[in-house]
Motif scaffolding. Structure first.
Motif, PDB file in Angstrom:
ATOM      1  N   VAL A  78       2.429  -3.442   2.751  1.00 23.73           N
ATOM      2  CA  VAL A  78       2.690  -2.950   1.403  1.00 23.73           C
ATOM      3  C   VAL A  78       3.503  -3.998   0.646  1.00 23.73           C
ATOM      4  O   VAL A  78       3.991  -4.967   1.233  1.00 23.73           O
TER       5      VAL A  78
ATOM      6  N   LEU B  45      -0.249  -5.132 -10.788  1.00 23.02           N
ATOM      7  CA  LEU B  45      -0.981  -4.456  -9.720  1.00 23.02           C
ATOM      8  C   LEU B  45      -2.269  -5.197  -9.384  1.00 23.02           C
ATOM      9  O   LEU B  45      -2.690  -5.244  -8.215  1.00 23.02           O
TER      10      LEU B  45
ATOM     11  N   LYS C 182      -3.255  -6.454  -5.633  1.00 17.90           N
ATOM     12  CA  LYS C 182      -4.496  -6.041  -4.995  1.00 17.90           C
ATOM     13  C   LYS C 182      -5.231  -7.221  -4.378  1.00 17.90           C
ATOM     14  O   LYS C 182      -5.977  -7.053  -3.398  1.00 17.90           O
TER      15      LYS C 182
ATOM     16  N   GLU D  55      -2.257  -2.662   1.153  1.00 17.18           N
ATOM     17  CA  GLU D  55      -2.914  -1.383   0.897  1.00 17.18           C
ATOM     18  C   GLU D  55      -2.135  -0.458  -0.028  1.00 17.18           C
ATOM     19  O   GLU D  55      -2.678   0.547  -0.496  1.00 17.18           O
ATOM     20  N   GLY D  56      -0.883  -0.775  -0.293  1.00 15.67           N
ATOM     21  CA  GLY D  56      -0.101   0.118  -1.140  1.00 15.67           C
ATOM     22  C   GLY D  56       1.088  -0.590  -1.746  1.00 15.67           C
ATOM     23  O   GLY D  56       1.422  -1.728  -1.386  1.00 15.67           O
ATOM     24  N   ILE D  57       1.736   0.089  -2.703  1.00 11.84           N
ATOM     25  CA  ILE D  57       2.939  -0.449  -3.321  1.00 11.84           C
ATOM     26  C   ILE D  57       4.169   0.323  -2.847  1.00 11.84           C
ATOM     27  O   ILE D  57       4.085   1.507  -2.502  1.00 11.84           O
TER      28      ILE D  57
ATOM     29  N   ALA E 127      -1.439   3.158  -9.877  1.00 10.04           N
ATOM     30  CA  ALA E 127      -1.789   2.553  -8.594  1.00 10.04           C
ATOM     31  C   ALA E 127      -3.210   2.918  -8.164  1.00 10.04           C
ATOM     32  O   ALA E 127      -3.921   2.096  -7.577  1.00 10.04           O
TER      33      ALA E 127
ATOM     34  N   LEU F  57      -4.531   1.532  -4.610  1.00 12.35           N
ATOM     35  CA  LEU F  57      -3.293   1.291  -3.883  1.00 12.35           C
ATOM     36  C   LEU F  57      -2.552   2.613  -3.722  1.00 12.35           C
ATOM     37  O   LEU F  57      -2.455   3.395  -4.674  1.00 12.35           O
TER      38      LEU F  57
END
Length: 362
Positions: free
Chosen positions: A4, A17, A21, A27-29, A54, A59
């Motif tokens: 992340v 973002l 990406k 895969e995420g924030i 997101a 995300l």
């Protein structure tokens, strides 16, 4: 290991973002509502707004850093119960958008502390730097003025509305000992961990940064022994650790690899970064590469791999490269390089010993 990337929100971050990406494997924030003062419940509409932002980039929002703990809770004041209830309300709202980990800290007054935000390195990059003698010889009020002059972006843990009450905060902490702070942390955890269990959330405390007292204020998340004590306060999978190799690594006496082996099942979130520590107690944040610092990043990643770590990890503070103008420690380039270094170590370990074929610890 689930990668992340920390993001401070639209209009509050130089990294987009769309850029996040494009970093392989992210895969995420890791996010927060940084403009909401500590102690206030986060509005559901604001939480959904970040979720929708997101989601456009596929995300997730599984990790929040931080839902800040109000000073009245740390001080153990009679007003803390209302702030704890607000905290639980925020947790309930976060669960509605799938949040699984809340990173928080219990540092009095100050969050992470550095004496210079853009210390020039030999290669021309700049980095966050801690000069021990400067902290020992400066009063906190002058120090805050100097730090706040260095950036137009909000510094996490150094929000002006909180620091405007510095005089009264120092007065309030005058008679608070380390043992008092332990008691106030236990009170907080005994209230919020049952809610976390009900919501499927893991609370993950961040170590003190640096891991020793600053300006005479007590700090208690500093060592393996103290992390062990923290986990025993409320023995629950929902009471965990954000193991930060950079924070703990500022003290060479800390054996971070041993911590991973002991606490691996209580580490839902890992900050992996390097520092170079000097004999006089100064330290500077370096690239993530093991050889560039004092912290054994290779050994740390191997320890996580040994335990089939499936929690969340992020590169932490990076250098400022190639003229990038960004929040100190939180640019795009060096953190992206750090991710690729961590993936390189992980992928090599997978080739040598895939996790699904391991037979215990190597």
């Amino acid at each position: 290991m689930r990668m992340v990337f920390r993001w401070f929100g639209e209009g509050n971050d130089t990294v987009s973002l769309g850029q996040i990406k494009q970093i392989p494997g992210v895969e995420g924030i890791v996010w927060a509502l940084h403009d909401i003062p500590a102690g206030e419940a986060w509005p559901m509409e604001r939480i959904r707004e970040v979720h929708n932002q997101a989601a456009k980039f596929n995300l997730h929002l599984d990790v929040v850093e931080s839902v800040n703990v109000h000073e009245d809770i740390k001080l153990g004041l009679s007003t803390r119960d209302q702030y704890i209830q607000n905290y639980i309300t925020t947790m309930e709202r976060l669960a509605q958008v799938g949040v699984k980990v809340i990173c928080y800290n219990f540092m009095p007054v100050f969050d992470w502390t550095r004496t210079e935000l853009h210390k020039k390195m030999n290669d021309g990059s700049t980095a966050l730097f801690f000069e021990k003698s400067r902290i020992d010889g400066i009063d906190p009020f002058t120090f805050v003025e100097q730090i706040n002059q260095n950036s137009t972006l909000t510094m996490p843990g150094w929000e002006p509305e909180r620091l405007s009450h510095l005089t009264s905060l120092f007065e309030a902490y005058k008679d608070v000992s380390s043992e008092d702070l332990w008691g106030h942390l236990a009170y907080f955890l005994k209230a919020v961990v049952p809610a976390a269990e009900r919501l499927g959330i893991q609370m993950a405390i961040h170590p003190d940064d640096p891991p020793w007292p600053i300006f005479g204020l007590p700090r208690i998340m500093t060592s393996q022994e103290n992390l062990r004590r923290l986990l025993a306060l409320v023995d629950s999978p929902s009471n965990g650790i954000t193991l930060c190799s950079g924070s703990l690594g500022a003290n060479p006496d800390n054996d971070i690899i041993a911590m991973i082996h002991e606490f691996h099942d209580r580490i839902p979130f890992a900050h992996i970064r390097n520092v170079r520590v000097y004999d006089n107690g100064d330290f500077i944040e370096t690239s993530h590469r093991t050889q560039d610092g004092t912290v054994d990043i290779t050994g740390i990643v191997k320890a996580y791999h040994d335990h089939s770590f499936s929690g969340y990890a992020r590169p932490d503070h990076g250098r400022h490269l190639w003229g990038e103008e960004c929040r100190p420690g939180y640019g795009l380039y060096d953190r992206a390089l750090g991710i690729m270094y961590l993936w390189g170590l992980w992928d090599a370990l997978e080739r040598i010993q895939p996790m699904d074929r391991k037979e215990g610890i190597v």
